[in-house]
Design a protein around this motif. Structure first.
Motif, PDB file in Angstrom:
ATOM      1  N   ARG A  39     -11.247 -19.262  -0.011  1.00 33.98           N
ATOM      2  CA  ARG A  39     -12.594 -18.887   0.388  1.00 33.98           C
ATOM      3  C   ARG A  39     -12.752 -17.374   0.501  1.00 33.98           C
ATOM      4  O   ARG A  39     -13.819 -16.817   0.260  1.00 33.98           O
ATOM      5  CB  ARG A  39     -12.963 -19.541   1.709  1.00 33.98           C
ATOM      6  N   ASP A  40     -11.662 -16.690   0.876  1.00 31.10           N
ATOM      7  CA  ASP A  40     -11.735 -15.241   1.070  1.00 31.10           C
ATOM      8  C   ASP A  40     -10.332 -14.662   0.990  1.00 31.10           C
ATOM      9  O   ASP A  40      -9.357 -15.323   1.343  1.00 31.10           O
ATOM     10  CB  ASP A  40     -12.347 -14.930   2.446  1.00 31.10           C
ATOM     11  N   VAL A  41     -10.250 -13.408   0.515  1.00 22.85           N
ATOM     12  CA  VAL A  41      -8.985 -12.672   0.480  1.00 22.85           C
ATOM     13  C   VAL A  41      -9.251 -11.298   1.064  1.00 22.85           C
ATOM     14  O   VAL A  41     -10.237 -10.644   0.717  1.00 22.85           O
ATOM     15  CB  VAL A  41      -8.442 -12.535  -0.958  1.00 22.85           C
ATOM     16  N   SER A  42      -8.369 -10.857   1.981  1.00 27.50           N
ATOM     17  CA  SER A  42      -8.541  -9.528   2.575  1.00 27.50           C
ATOM     18  C   SER A  42      -7.176  -8.899   2.810  1.00 27.50           C
ATOM     19  O   SER A  42      -6.153  -9.570   2.809  1.00 27.50           O
ATOM     20  CB  SER A  42      -9.314  -9.627   3.896  1.00 27.50           C
ATOM     21  N   THR A  47      -7.868 -16.820   3.143  1.00 27.01           N
ATOM     22  CA  THR A  47      -8.523 -17.847   3.942  1.00 27.01           C
ATOM     23  C   THR A  47      -8.822 -19.042   3.057  1.00 27.01           C
ATOM     24  O   THR A  47      -9.470 -18.908   2.022  1.00 27.01           O
ATOM     25  CB  THR A  47      -9.823 -17.325   4.578  1.00 27.01           C
ATOM     26  N   ASP A  71     -10.569 -22.761   2.516  1.00 28.84           N
ATOM     27  CA  ASP A  71     -11.750 -23.503   2.956  1.00 28.84           C
ATOM     28  C   ASP A  71     -11.324 -24.757   3.708  1.00 28.84           C
ATOM     29  O   ASP A  71     -10.501 -25.532   3.228  1.00 28.84           O
ATOM     30  CB  ASP A  71     -12.591 -23.881   1.741  1.00 28.84           C
ATOM     31  N   ASP A 120      -3.601 -11.171  -5.350  1.00 24.38           N
ATOM     32  CA  ASP A 120      -5.040 -11.376  -5.526  1.00 24.38           C
ATOM     33  C   ASP A 120      -5.266 -12.810  -5.977  1.00 24.38           C
ATOM     34  O   ASP A 120      -4.628 -13.290  -6.901  1.00 24.38           O
ATOM     35  CB  ASP A 120      -5.629 -10.371  -6.507  1.00 24.38           C
ATOM     36  N   ILE A 157     -11.610 -16.496  -5.754  1.00 23.85           N
ATOM     37  CA  ILE A 157     -12.349 -17.401  -4.879  1.00 23.85           C
ATOM     38  C   ILE A 157     -12.518 -18.739  -5.596  1.00 23.85           C
ATOM     39  O   ILE A 157     -12.867 -18.783  -6.768  1.00 23.85           O
ATOM     40  CB  ILE A 157     -13.730 -16.811  -4.510  1.00 23.85           C
TER      41      ILE A 157
END
Length: 137
Positions: free
Chosen positions: A71-74, A84, A86, A108, A111
């Motif tokens: 859902r997200d990459v940081s 993250t 889902d 990386d 999504i």
């Protein structure tokens, strides 16, 4: 007095030896360790959301294999990458922090990609958090 001094010195030596052992103890290799639990991100999140204390007893400090859609990459200021997954909730999910002690083939993740990670569960804040994660192939 000398008798007590001998015991005190003995306890001091035992304490220092124990401390040195814990400090220099090698880290557990997550990549080669067997997962204690294998669940989807939705199952993990539901377990913590429905009964956090029971989920803590079952999963806290255990090596978990978790799969789900990205859902997200940081990346934080220390360079730790967090992915993250889902969990079927709008605002919350399962955060997998990549292990700094391991080499990762990639950092990386697109999504929506289906991925699987193995890491140590540290519990739930707002999201369920796994640390020292490595990608499973």
């Amino acid at each position: 007095m000398k008798k007590y001094l001998k015991y005190l010195v003995g306890l001091l030596i035992i304490g220092l030896a124990s401390g040195a052992y814990m400090y220099y103890k090698p880290h557990q290799n997550i990549k080669t360790s067997k997962a204690d639990v294998n669940l989807s991100a939705m199952e993990v999140f539901q377990a913590f959301e429905s009964d956090e204390s029971t989920a803590n007893e079952q999963y806290l400090d255990k090596i978990m294999a978790v799969s789900g859609k990205v859902r997200d990459v940081s990346k934080n200021e220390e360079g730790i990458v967090s992915v993250t997954l889902d969990a079927g909730q709008d605002m919350f999910g399962v955060i997998c922090q990549l292990d700094q002690l391991s080499k990762h083939p990639r950092e990386d993740f697109p999504i929506g990609e289906e991925v699987s990670f193995k890491g140590v569960c540290t519990g739930m804040l707002m999201d369920v958090v796994l640390v020292r994660c490595v990608e499973m192939n």
